[in-house]
Design a protein around this motif. Structure first.
Motif, PDB file in Angstrom:
ATOM      1  N   ALA A 115       1.214   6.336   7.369  1.00  0.00           N
ATOM      2  CA  ALA A 115       1.434   5.365   6.294  1.00  0.00           C
ATOM      3  C   ALA A 115       1.987   4.052   6.839  1.00  0.00           C
ATOM      4  O   ALA A 115       1.805   3.009   6.229  1.00  0.00           O
ATOM      5  CB  ALA A 115       2.393   5.945   5.259  1.00  0.00           C
ATOM      6  N   LEU A 116       2.621   4.115   8.007  1.00  0.00           N
ATOM      7  CA  LEU A 116       3.281   2.929   8.549  1.00  0.00           C
ATOM      8  C   LEU A 116       2.332   1.989   9.273  1.00  0.00           C
ATOM      9  O   LEU A 116       2.538   0.773   9.270  1.00  0.00           O
ATOM     10  CB  LEU A 116       4.418   3.339   9.492  1.00  0.00           C
ATOM     11  N   ASP A 117       1.290   2.539   9.930  1.00  0.00           N
ATOM     12  CA  ASP A 117       0.383   1.657  10.676  1.00  0.00           C
ATOM     13  C   ASP A 117      -1.089   2.030  10.535  1.00  0.00           C
ATOM     14  O   ASP A 117      -1.944   1.468  11.218  1.00  0.00           O
ATOM     15  CB  ASP A 117       0.770   1.614  12.157  1.00  0.00           C
ATOM     16  N   ASP A 118      -1.394   3.003   9.671  1.00  0.00           N
ATOM     17  CA  ASP A 118      -2.768   3.423   9.376  1.00  0.00           C
ATOM     18  C   ASP A 118      -3.473   4.065  10.574  1.00  0.00           C
ATOM     19  O   ASP A 118      -4.699   4.175  10.587  1.00  0.00           O
ATOM     20  CB  ASP A 118      -3.599   2.236   8.870  1.00  0.00           C
ATOM     21  N   SER A 119      -2.738   4.509  11.555  1.00  0.00           N
ATOM     22  CA  SER A 119      -3.356   5.165  12.707  1.00  0.00           C
ATOM     23  C   SER A 119      -3.750   6.599  12.339  1.00  0.00           C
ATOM     24  O   SER A 119      -3.029   7.290  11.618  1.00  0.00           O
ATOM     25  CB  SER A 119      -2.394   5.185  13.897  1.00  0.00           C
ATOM     26  N   PRO A 120      -4.927   7.072  12.799  1.00  0.00           N
ATOM     27  CA  PRO A 120      -5.375   8.432  12.484  1.00  0.00           C
ATOM     28  C   PRO A 120      -4.514   9.480  13.179  1.00  0.00           C
ATOM     29  O   PRO A 120      -4.150   9.324  14.342  1.00  0.00           O
ATOM     30  CB  PRO A 120      -6.813   8.451  13.003  1.00  0.00           C
ATOM     31  N   LEU A 124       5.883   9.575   7.413  1.00  0.00           N
ATOM     32  CA  LEU A 124       5.100   9.351   6.205  1.00  0.00           C
ATOM     33  C   LEU A 124       3.618   9.286   6.524  1.00  0.00           C
ATOM     34  O   LEU A 124       3.212   8.638   7.494  1.00  0.00           O
ATOM     35  CB  LEU A 124       5.532   8.040   5.539  1.00  0.00           C
ATOM     36  N   VAL A 125       2.810   9.937   5.682  1.00  0.00           N
ATOM     37  CA  VAL A 125       1.369   9.954   5.921  1.00  0.00           C
ATOM     38  C   VAL A 125       0.606   9.837   4.603  1.00  0.00           C
ATOM     39  O   VAL A 125       1.117  10.156   3.528  1.00  0.00           O
ATOM     40  CB  VAL A 125       0.924  11.247   6.641  1.00  0.00           C
ATOM     41  N   PHE A 126      -0.629   9.360   4.728  1.00  0.00           N
ATOM     42  CA  PHE A 126      -1.596   9.444   3.643  1.00  0.00           C
ATOM     43  C   PHE A 126      -2.478  10.648   3.943  1.00  0.00           C
ATOM     44  O   PHE A 126      -2.874  10.856   5.096  1.00  0.00           O
ATOM     45  CB  PHE A 126      -2.446   8.182   3.567  1.00  0.00           C
ATOM     46  N   ALA A 127      -2.793  11.418   2.920  1.00  0.00           N
ATOM     47  CA  ALA A 127      -3.569  12.650   3.126  1.00  0.00           C
ATOM     48  C   ALA A 127      -4.800  12.666   2.236  1.00  0.00           C
ATOM     49  O   ALA A 127      -4.727  12.366   1.043  1.00  0.00           O
ATOM     50  CB  ALA A 127      -2.697  13.870   2.847  1.00  0.00           C
ATOM     51  N   GLU A 128      -5.927  13.013   2.823  1.00  0.00           N
ATOM     52  CA  GLU A 128      -7.184  13.123   2.093  1.00  0.00           C
ATOM     53  C   GLU A 128      -7.799  14.490   2.392  1.00  0.00           C
ATOM     54  O   GLU A 128      -7.948  14.861   3.558  1.00  0.00           O
ATOM     55  CB  GLU A 128      -8.148  12.007   2.517  1.00  0.00           C
ATOM     56  N   ARG A 129      -8.134  15.195   1.334  1.00  0.00           N
ATOM     57  CA  ARG A 129      -8.669  16.554   1.500  1.00  0.00           C
ATOM     58  C   ARG A 129      -9.971  16.527   2.298  1.00  0.00           C
ATOM     59  O   ARG A 129     -10.863  15.730   2.055  1.00  0.00           O
ATOM     60  CB  ARG A 129      -8.906  17.205   0.136  1.00  0.00           C
ATOM     61  N   ASP A 130     -10.057  17.424   3.276  1.00  0.00           N
ATOM     62  CA  ASP A 130     -11.250  17.544   4.120  1.00  0.00           C
ATOM     63  C   ASP A 130     -11.535  19.033   4.303  1.00  0.00           C
ATOM     64  O   ASP A 130     -11.088  19.662   5.261  1.00  0.00           O
ATOM     65  CB  ASP A 130     -11.003  16.856   5.469  1.00  0.00           C
ATOM     66  N   GLY A 131     -12.291  19.599   3.353  1.00  0.00           N
ATOM     67  CA  GLY A 131     -12.528  21.040   3.394  1.00  0.00           C
ATOM     68  C   GLY A 131     -11.261  21.796   3.060  1.00  0.00           C
ATOM     69  O   GLY A 131     -10.626  21.543   2.036  1.00  0.00           O
ATOM     70  N   ARG A 132     -10.873  22.704   3.947  1.00  0.00           N
ATOM     71  CA  ARG A 132      -9.655  23.475   3.733  1.00  0.00           C
ATOM     72  C   ARG A 132      -8.424  22.789   4.305  1.00  0.00           C
ATOM     73  O   ARG A 132      -7.302  23.300   4.140  1.00  0.00           O
ATOM     74  CB  ARG A 132      -9.811  24.866   4.358  1.00  0.00           C
ATOM     75  N   VAL A 162       0.825  -1.204   0.000  1.00  0.00           N
ATOM     76  CA  VAL A 162       0.000   0.000   0.000  1.00  0.00           C
ATOM     77  C   VAL A 162       0.863   1.259   0.000  1.00  0.00           C
ATOM     78  O   VAL A 162       0.521   2.266  -0.635  1.00  0.00           O
ATOM     79  CB  VAL A 162      -0.991  -0.002   1.193  1.00  0.00           C
ATOM     80  N   ILE A 163       2.007   1.233   0.680  1.00  0.00           N
ATOM     81  CA  ILE A 163       2.902   2.394   0.687  1.00  0.00           C
ATOM     82  C   ILE A 163       3.502   2.612  -0.695  1.00  0.00           C
ATOM     83  O   ILE A 163       3.522   3.737  -1.218  1.00  0.00           O
ATOM     84  CB  ILE A 163       4.012   2.218   1.741  1.00  0.00           C
ATOM     85  N   LEU A 164       3.975   1.538  -1.316  1.00  0.00           N
ATOM     86  CA  LEU A 164       4.596   1.669  -2.628  1.00  0.00           C
ATOM     87  C   LEU A 164       3.573   2.072  -3.690  1.00  0.00           C
ATOM     88  O   LEU A 164       3.879   2.865  -4.588  1.00  0.00           O
ATOM     89  CB  LEU A 164       5.280   0.351  -3.008  1.00  0.00           C
ATOM     90  N   ARG A 165       2.355   1.540  -3.604  1.00  0.00           N
ATOM     91  CA  ARG A 165       1.309   1.922  -4.550  1.00  0.00           C
ATOM     92  C   ARG A 165       0.938   3.395  -4.405  1.00  0.00           C
ATOM     93  O   ARG A 165       0.740   4.108  -5.401  1.00  0.00           O
ATOM     94  CB  ARG A 165       0.069   1.055  -4.329  1.00  0.00           C
ATOM     95  N   THR A 166       0.820   3.845  -3.173  1.00  0.00           N
ATOM     96  CA  THR A 166       0.470   5.241  -2.923  1.00  0.00           C
ATOM     97  C   THR A 166       1.582   6.163  -3.401  1.00  0.00           C
ATOM     98  O   THR A 166       1.322   7.236  -3.961  1.00  0.00           O
ATOM     99  CB  THR A 166       0.205   5.467  -1.422  1.00  0.00           C
ATOM    100  N   MET A 167       2.802   5.735  -3.214  1.00  0.00           N
ATOM    101  CA  MET A 167       3.945   6.505  -3.687  1.00  0.00           C
ATOM    102  C   MET A 167       3.943   6.579  -5.212  1.00  0.00           C
ATOM    103  O   MET A 167       4.182   7.643  -5.795  1.00  0.00           O
ATOM    104  CB  MET A 167       5.237   5.854  -3.187  1.00  0.00           C
ATOM    105  N   LEU A 168       3.656   5.459  -5.866  1.00  0.00           N
ATOM    106  CA  LEU A 168       3.596   5.422  -7.330  1.00  0.00           C
ATOM    107  C   LEU A 168       2.504   6.341  -7.859  1.00  0.00           C
ATOM    108  O   LEU A 168       2.676   7.003  -8.891  1.00  0.00           O
ATOM    109  CB  LEU A 168       3.346   3.985  -7.796  1.00  0.00           C
ATOM    110  N   ALA A 169       1.387   6.416  -7.154  1.00  0.00           N
ATOM    111  CA  ALA A 169       0.268   7.267  -7.568  1.00  0.00           C
ATOM    112  C   ALA A 169       0.529   8.743  -7.282  1.00  0.00           C
ATOM    113  O   ALA A 169      -0.261   9.608  -7.693  1.00  0.00           O
ATOM    114  CB  ALA A 169      -1.010   6.820  -6.858  1.00  0.00           C
TER     115      ALA A 169
END
Length: 206
Positions: free
Chosen positions: A122-127, A107-115, A88-95
């Motif tokens: 990214a390492l353990d999916d913790s919020p 490292l983090v995954f980011a999803e837009r939430d308003g502003r 999942v980390i490598l796929r997200t990096m590729l995208a």
């Protein structure tokens, strides 16, 4: 000998009460405190060394570097680690969707939430709550690194314990099959046990 053990070491008297913080019934004398602190200090590198020799976390740290060479090595280490989060980390990096927090350097995954952006580790999916975009930095990739990421992801999928995952990975190779693809498949074909997967591999390698 007893007098020697109880002789204060210059400069250490102010910290003798440290022993009380660790639940000791009586304060350590200066000599014993020196020994205790020395042992504690020698034990510290053990934890650091364990982190440094962990390919998953070492690789993750390398992805924060500016050098594409360092990022490539980081991606390889993550793939070799066998960690459940590797794909999942490598796929997200590729995208182009992998980020890190500038201050925390994680490292983090980011999803837009308003502003703002809602982020997860990214390492353990913790919020990790929300943050401003300016506090994030994208993990950039170039064309060569993209090719390496595709290669690593394919390798991970081809060695997946689930035959359906392996079959799906082979199916994705059908449209772009070439000599390089055949060479990549060869070692996996040798150890493949599922007849359906072997059949598709043979088709790709033909």
């Amino acid at each position: 000998r007893r007098a020697y053990l109880n002789t204060p070491v210059p400069g250490l008297d102010p910290i003798l009460t440290i022993s009380r913080r660790f639940g000791l019934h009586q304060p350590l004398n200066s000599y014993a405190l020196v020994v205790w602190l020395t042992v504690a200090f020698l034990l510290l590198p053990v934890t650091s060394l364990a982190k440094e020799t962990d390919p998953f976390h070492t690789g993750a740290a390398l992805l924060l570097e500016k050098s594409f060479k360092a990022k490539t090595e980081g991606a390889r280490l993550i793939a070799r680690s066998g960690h459940e989060r590797a794909v999942v980390i490598l796929r997200t990096m590729l995208a182009g969707d992998l980020y890190y927090r500038k201050k925390e350097k994680d490292l983090v995954f980011a999803e837009r939430d308003g502003r703002e952006y809602r982020i997860t580790s990214a390492l353990d999916d913790s919020p990790l709550g929300t943050t401003k975009k300016r506090k994030l930095k994208k993990v950039n990739v170039n064309n060569r690194l993209r090719g390496e990421l595709r290669h690593l992801i394919s390798g991970l999928n081809l060695s997946h314990p689930d035959a359906a995952k392996r079959l799906a990975a082979v199916e994705q190779m059908l449209d772009t099959a070439d000599a390089e693809t055949a060479g990549q498949l060869a070692p996996f074909r040798e150890h493949e046990t599922d007849p359906a997967v072997r059949e598709r591999m043979d088709l790709v390698m033909a």
